[in-house]
Motif scaffolding. Structure first.
Motif, short mmCIF file in Angstrom:
data_model
loop_
_atom_site.label_atom_id
_atom_site.label_comp_id
_atom_site.label_asym_id
_atom_site.label_seq_id
_atom_site.Cartn_x
_atom_site.Cartn_y
_atom_site.Cartn_z
N ASN A 1 0.88 -1.22 -0.09
CA ASN A 1 0.07 -0.11 -0.21
C ASN A 1 0.77 1.23 -0.08
O ASN A 1 0.75 2.14 -1.17
CB ASN A 1 -1.10 0.12 1.09
CG ASN A 1 -2.05 -0.98 1.29
OD1 ASN A 1 -2.57 -1.41 0.31
ND2 ASN A 1 -2.33 -1.78 2.45
N ILE A 2 1.70 1.46 1.13
CA ILE A 2 2.37 2.65 1.13
C ILE A 2 3.47 2.91 -0.02
O ILE A 2 3.88 3.95 -0.60
CB ILE A 2 3.14 2.70 2.69
CG1 ILE A 2 2.20 2.80 3.59
CG2 ILE A 2 3.94 3.88 2.76
CD1 ILE A 2 1.04 4.00 3.21
N GLY A 3 4.12 1.67 -0.28
CA GLY A 3 5.22 1.67 -1.37
C GLY A 3 4.72 1.82 -2.74
O GLY A 3 5.52 2.87 -3.42
N SER A 4 3.56 1.51 -2.75
CA SER A 4 2.62 1.92 -4.05
C SER A 4 2.46 3.56 -4.20
O SER A 4 2.86 4.08 -5.29
CB SER A 4 1.42 1.12 -4.36
OG SER A 4 1.54 -0.01 -4.53
N VAL A 5 2.07 4.08 -2.94
CA VAL A 5 1.59 5.56 -3.18
C VAL A 5 2.95 6.39 -3.21
O VAL A 5 2.91 7.38 -3.77
CB VAL A 5 0.87 5.82 -2.20
CG1 VAL A 5 1.51 5.82 -0.69
CG2 VAL A 5 0.19 7.32 -2.36
N LEU A 6 3.90 5.96 -2.46
CA LEU A 6 5.26 6.54 -2.33
C LEU A 6 5.79 6.74 -3.73
O LEU A 6 6.21 7.81 -4.26
CB LEU A 6 6.06 5.99 -1.37
CG LEU A 6 6.17 6.34 0.12
CD1 LEU A 6 7.02 5.54 0.94
CD2 LEU A 6 6.44 7.91 0.26
N ALA A 7 5.91 5.53 -4.58
CA ALA A 7 6.41 5.50 -5.94
C ALA A 7 5.66 6.39 -6.71
O ALA A 7 6.36 7.10 -7.71
CB ALA A 7 6.53 4.02 -6.28
N GLY A 8 4.45 6.12 -6.66
CA GLY A 8 3.57 7.03 -7.60
C GLY A 8 3.66 8.52 -7.41
O GLY A 8 3.79 9.32 -8.49
N ASP A 9 3.83 9.10 -6.12
CA ASP A 9 3.79 10.35 -5.95
C ASP A 9 5.21 11.04 -6.26
O ASP A 9 5.06 11.95 -7.03
CB ASP A 9 3.68 10.50 -4.28
CG ASP A 9 2.29 10.47 -3.77
OD1 ASP A 9 1.38 10.49 -4.32
OD2 ASP A 9 2.08 10.54 -2.52
#
Length: 370
Positions: free
Chosen positions: A10-18
């Motif tokens: 969850n957090i890895g996905s949003v960090l990378a995307g952001d």
């Protein structure tokens, strides 16, 4: 800056995307590179918008770490601390290694890296609440924080760590005085463990529950009572380290702006971003049972509450309620934390406790974090 995110949850996905959306060159280190698209969508449900980021490299090879100036690990503490030995040879001097969130005793298992010249920094709490929409392709963000709090080791690198986080994520990053403010933050190590105790304290093998339970939406006053009791014990521990500024270890009562357990129950059970988050349970033919392999159990007790208890031992502070929760978990999990009331069980030697890294006195702790 070239960035690498470790972990595609969850957090890895949003960090990378952001960060990719903001134009940075972002690599992703994941155990499932074949399941990932180079285009990641971040759906911000609060603002009703979608941001698309283009990832640079997606791989399961640790060699990618050698190219990174800044690394963010979103792995659970129990997983990260086992894998950091394999990762360490690839991290160059001057690399900033961020842990999201930064609790779990990572400052201990990263000592060799710090001595090598790397900078360890940790978030007190995650910068957003997110849930994967489609693995490797899109993620939903239900809530974002207005700012994040950062601690770093060496301590004199905290300002630089905050500047990098602000640039990469586009939100204010505030420095805490020392990394112990991160380690002792009463987030998951208190919030999750007390809730699980209240939910499952009467559980015995072969018991089955008729349904899964909403972790927050069905929060009750028994959960709040134990939460507030353990939270107060943590505040008492902090007071014993008088030469360290621990004002950023904010009590949950203050964090949630409540006065008592009734208000705490009302507050937690109605936070919009916490709705539809289910308890760590697995479905069987006859119903539901606790999922003992869940991160809630495998991380938050041994790499959360046990670490807080270890600092209580150093501070010579009694913690009857924290002890109660940990003794329940001993029985539940089969671990051994206590021997005749002493916090010296055999299971502790495998954990990131300060005592396992040579810290036994208040003075030694204050010197380490000061």
């Amino acid at each position: 800056m070239r960035v690498c995110v470790i972990g595609g949850g969850n957090i890895g996905s949003v960090l990378a995307g952001d960060m990719a959306f903001r134009g940075y060159e972002v690599d992703l280190l994941t155990g499932k590179p074949e399941s990932w698209s180079h285009e990641i969508e971040v759906h911000d449900l609060e603002q009703g918008k979608v941001q698309v980021g283009q990832l640079h490299q997606i791989t399961d090879s640790l060699e990618i770490l050698a190219q990174a100036d800044v690394i963010f690990s979103t792995l659970p503490s129990n997983v990260f601390c086992k894998k950091i030995k394999d990762m360490a040879p690839f991290l160059k001097k001057g690399t900033y290694l961020g842990i999201v969130p930064g609790s779990g005793g990572c400052e201990f298992c990263c000592q060799d890296l710090i001595e090598k010249g790397c900078v360890l920094f940790g978030f007190q709490r995650v910068h957003s609440i997110a849930r994967i929409r489609e693995y490797g392709k899109s993620v939903n963000v239900t809530s974002r924080k207005n700012e994040v709090q950062i601690g770093a080791i060496p301590r004199n690198k905290t300002k630089e760590a905050c500047e990098k986080v602000e640039a990469l994520l586009g939100i204010p990053a505030r420095a805490v005085d020392n990394y112990l403010n991160v380690t002792l933050t009463p987030s998951n190590p208190i919030l999750h463990t007390t809730r699980l105790y209240a939910m499952f304290r009467d559980y015995e093998e072969n018991m089955v529950y008729e349904r899964n339970i909403q972790f927050y939406a069905e929060w009750n006053e028994e959960s709040s009572a134990m939460l507030l009791a353990c939270d107060q014990e943590l505040q008492n521990i902090c007071k014993k380290f008088s030469k360290l500024d621990l004002r950023h270890v904010v009590s949950l009562k203050k964090h949630y702006e409540v006065q008592d357990q009734k208000q705490m129950t009302e507050k937690i059970s109605h936070i919009p971003a916490f709705q539809n988050i289910w308890s760590p349970m697995e479905r069987k033919e006859t119903g539901y049972i606790p999922d003992k392999n869940s991160r809630y159990f495998q991380e938050d007790f041994p790499y959360g509450l046990c670490i807080i208890k270890a600092f209580a031992v150093i501070a010579q502070e009694e913690t009857p309620d924290i002890d109660c929760v940990l003794k329940w978990y001993e029985k539940f999990s089969g671990e051994e934390y206590f021997q005749k009331e002493a916090f010296t069980g055999n299971s502790l030697k495998y954990l990131n406790l300060p005592q396992n890294y040579g810290l036994f006195t208040i003075e030694q702790v204050q010197e380490f974090y000061g």
